[in-house]
Motif scaffolding. Structure first.
Motif, PDB file in Angstrom:
ATOM      1  N   GLY A  49      -4.581  -7.799   2.085  1.00  0.00           N
ATOM      2  CA  GLY A  49      -3.651  -6.717   1.790  1.00  0.00           C
ATOM      3  C   GLY A  49      -2.230  -7.088   2.128  1.00  0.00           C
ATOM      4  O   GLY A  49      -1.970  -7.786   3.114  1.00  0.00           O
ATOM      5  N   GLN A  50      -1.292  -6.609   1.315  1.00  0.00           N
ATOM      6  CA  GLN A  50       0.127  -6.833   1.561  1.00  0.00           C
ATOM      7  C   GLN A  50       0.884  -5.522   1.457  1.00  0.00           C
ATOM      8  O   GLN A  50       0.473  -4.594   0.763  1.00  0.00           O
ATOM      9  CB  GLN A  50       0.698  -7.847   0.573  1.00  0.00           C
ATOM     10  N   ALA A  51       2.005  -5.458   2.153  1.00  0.00           N
ATOM     11  CA  ALA A  51       2.799  -4.240   2.212  1.00  0.00           C
ATOM     12  C   ALA A  51       3.209  -3.761   0.829  1.00  0.00           C
ATOM     13  O   ALA A  51       3.278  -2.556   0.570  1.00  0.00           O
ATOM     14  CB  ALA A  51       4.042  -4.471   3.070  1.00  0.00           C
ATOM     15  N   ALA A  52       3.479  -4.696  -0.095  1.00  0.00           N
ATOM     16  CA  ALA A  52       3.945  -4.330  -1.429  1.00  0.00           C
ATOM     17  C   ALA A  52       2.921  -3.527  -2.207  1.00  0.00           C
ATOM     18  O   ALA A  52       3.251  -2.896  -3.201  1.00  0.00           O
ATOM     19  CB  ALA A  52       4.311  -5.582  -2.230  1.00  0.00           C
ATOM     20  N   MET A  53       1.676  -3.530  -1.765  1.00  0.00           N
ATOM     21  CA  MET A  53       0.639  -2.773  -2.451  1.00  0.00           C
ATOM     22  C   MET A  53       0.591  -1.324  -2.022  1.00  0.00           C
ATOM     23  O   MET A  53      -0.117  -0.516  -2.617  1.00  0.00           O
ATOM     24  CB  MET A  53      -0.721  -3.424  -2.226  1.00  0.00           C
ATOM     25  N   GLY A  54       1.318  -0.963  -0.977  1.00  0.00           N
ATOM     26  CA  GLY A  54       1.273   0.401  -0.504  1.00  0.00           C
ATOM     27  C   GLY A  54      -0.001   0.689   0.272  1.00  0.00           C
ATOM     28  O   GLY A  54      -0.831  -0.186   0.503  1.00  0.00           O
ATOM     29  N   PRO A  55      -0.201   1.921   0.697  1.00  0.00           N
ATOM     30  CA  PRO A  55      -1.408   2.285   1.448  1.00  0.00           C
ATOM     31  C   PRO A  55      -2.657   2.159   0.579  1.00  0.00           C
ATOM     32  O   PRO A  55      -2.602   2.394  -0.621  1.00  0.00           O
ATOM     33  CB  PRO A  55      -1.167   3.754   1.820  1.00  0.00           C
ATOM     34  N   PHE A  56      -3.787   1.816   1.192  1.00  0.00           N
ATOM     35  CA  PHE A  56      -5.025   1.715   0.428  1.00  0.00           C
ATOM     36  C   PHE A  56      -6.216   1.939   1.341  1.00  0.00           C
ATOM     37  O   PHE A  56      -6.141   1.731   2.560  1.00  0.00           O
ATOM     38  CB  PHE A  56      -5.148   0.365  -0.277  1.00  0.00           C
ATOM     39  N   TYR A  57      -7.321   2.363   0.745  1.00  0.00           N
ATOM     40  CA  TYR A  57      -8.581   2.558   1.466  1.00  0.00           C
ATOM     41  C   TYR A  57      -9.550   1.468   1.066  1.00  0.00           C
ATOM     42  O   TYR A  57      -9.706   1.166  -0.119  1.00  0.00           O
ATOM     43  CB  TYR A  57      -9.178   3.929   1.135  1.00  0.00           C
ATOM     44  N   CYS A  58     -10.210   0.880   2.058  1.00  0.00           N
ATOM     45  CA  CYS A  58     -11.229  -0.131   1.812  1.00  0.00           C
ATOM     46  C   CYS A  58     -12.589   0.449   2.178  1.00  0.00           C
ATOM     47  O   CYS A  58     -12.863   0.658   3.370  1.00  0.00           O
ATOM     48  CB  CYS A  58     -10.941  -1.389   2.632  1.00  0.00           C
TER      49      CYS A  58
END
Length: 296
Positions: free
Chosen positions: A134-143
């Protein structure tokens, strides 16, 4: 949103300063994303939108505490000193997460079920997850593989600059949406959607299922918003700011900005209008049954 004296969640894993998190790109991990110029801004908006509403990262990038206290970092042996502004964002995040815990624990108990609380990981720049890098540029995310939500706090500033949003409640909406994906995971909805997508006869059909899943998470975030409202924590303009954020993330708006044309069959998250409508449906009803986007 008035939050300063509210309970903070213990389910925070703070990786700021961790060797797994850095402002640079990890060697051998991920792909470079151009962020310069107008084209770069468009790319950033699209990537932010994907991570913001829970897209699978793998194809793209190779405690309870009384009010007023700050989050204790759980990363041992690392030194990191946040600015006052960043620490306030971290504390707010812990409050917003606690509000989701209270809401969904009660909702699940009412149905004779037990709610399993997820962990929210705060990191800087990049970090490893069970769903890929994950990278910051992807925004918040749920795994779903590790039942964790990942958030670089710089996303809150990106909301203000690029997504037309900002403000505590709009930031809470982001978190509540990702927790909505966790709720879907616990209820088996996400698994069912993936099964249906694997059997879909076309990409457009699979995309429509993705849209229904994402809009349902928006509706679940609306239920969270209603619970916050009933605690008299909302302030004037809070809902409007959250709706501006929802509008900025619509597939139609993002495609128009990126390509100049809109291709509905390629939508994976829903239009600006749909996002706003489903959030408000949850917000007005407070009813999980009102969030059945698959019956529409």
């Amino acid at each position: 949103m008035r939050w300063e004296n509210e309970r903070r969640s213990q389910n925070i894993e703070d990786r700021r300063g961790d060797v797994r998190s850095s402002r640079g790109r990890a060697m051998g991990a991920g792909i470079p994303i151009p962020l310069k110029g107008k084209a770069g801004i468009v790319v950033l908006l699209v990537v932010l939108a994907g991570g913001y509403f829970g897209l699978d990262l793998t194809p793209l990038l190779e405690g309870e505490m009384p009010g007023g206290q700050t989050i204790e970092r759980q990363t041992a042996g690392q030194s990191y000193t946040p600015t006052q502004e960043e620490q306030e964002m971290a504390d707010f995040t812990a409050v917003a997460l606690a509000k989701t815990e209270d809401l969904w624990r009660a909702q699940f108990n009412a149905q004779g079920m037990q709610y399993r609380e997820p962990t929210l990981v705060i990191y800087n720049g990049s970090t490893g997850t069970a769903c890929g890098y994950g990278q910051a540029a992807m925004g918040p995310f749920y795994c779903p593989a590790d039942e964790k939500v990942y958030l670089d706090l710089s996303f809150y500033n990106d909301m203000k600059r690029n997504l037309g949003g900002g403000g505590d409640f709009a930031q809470g909406y982001v978190i509540a949406h990702e927790i909505g994906h966790h709720v879907q995971n616990l209820l088996g909805i996400s698994t069912k959607v993936r099964e249906l997508q694997s059997k879909a006869k076309s990409k457009a059909e699979a995309n429509r299922l993705s849209v229904q899943l994402e809009l349902q998470a928006d509706c679940l975030a609306g239920i969270w918003g209603r619970s916050v409202q009933h605690q008299n924590l909302l302030e004037a303009g809070d809902v409007e700011k959250a709706m501006r954020t929802a509008a900025a993330i619509g597939d139609d708006r993002l495609q128009k900005e990126a390509r100049g044309v809109v291709v509905p069959d390629s939508f994976t998250h829903g239009t600006s209008q749909q996002r706003q409508q489903w959030f408000m449906r949850g917000f007005k009803s407070g009813d999980l049954n009102a969030c059945n986007t698959f019956a529409q």
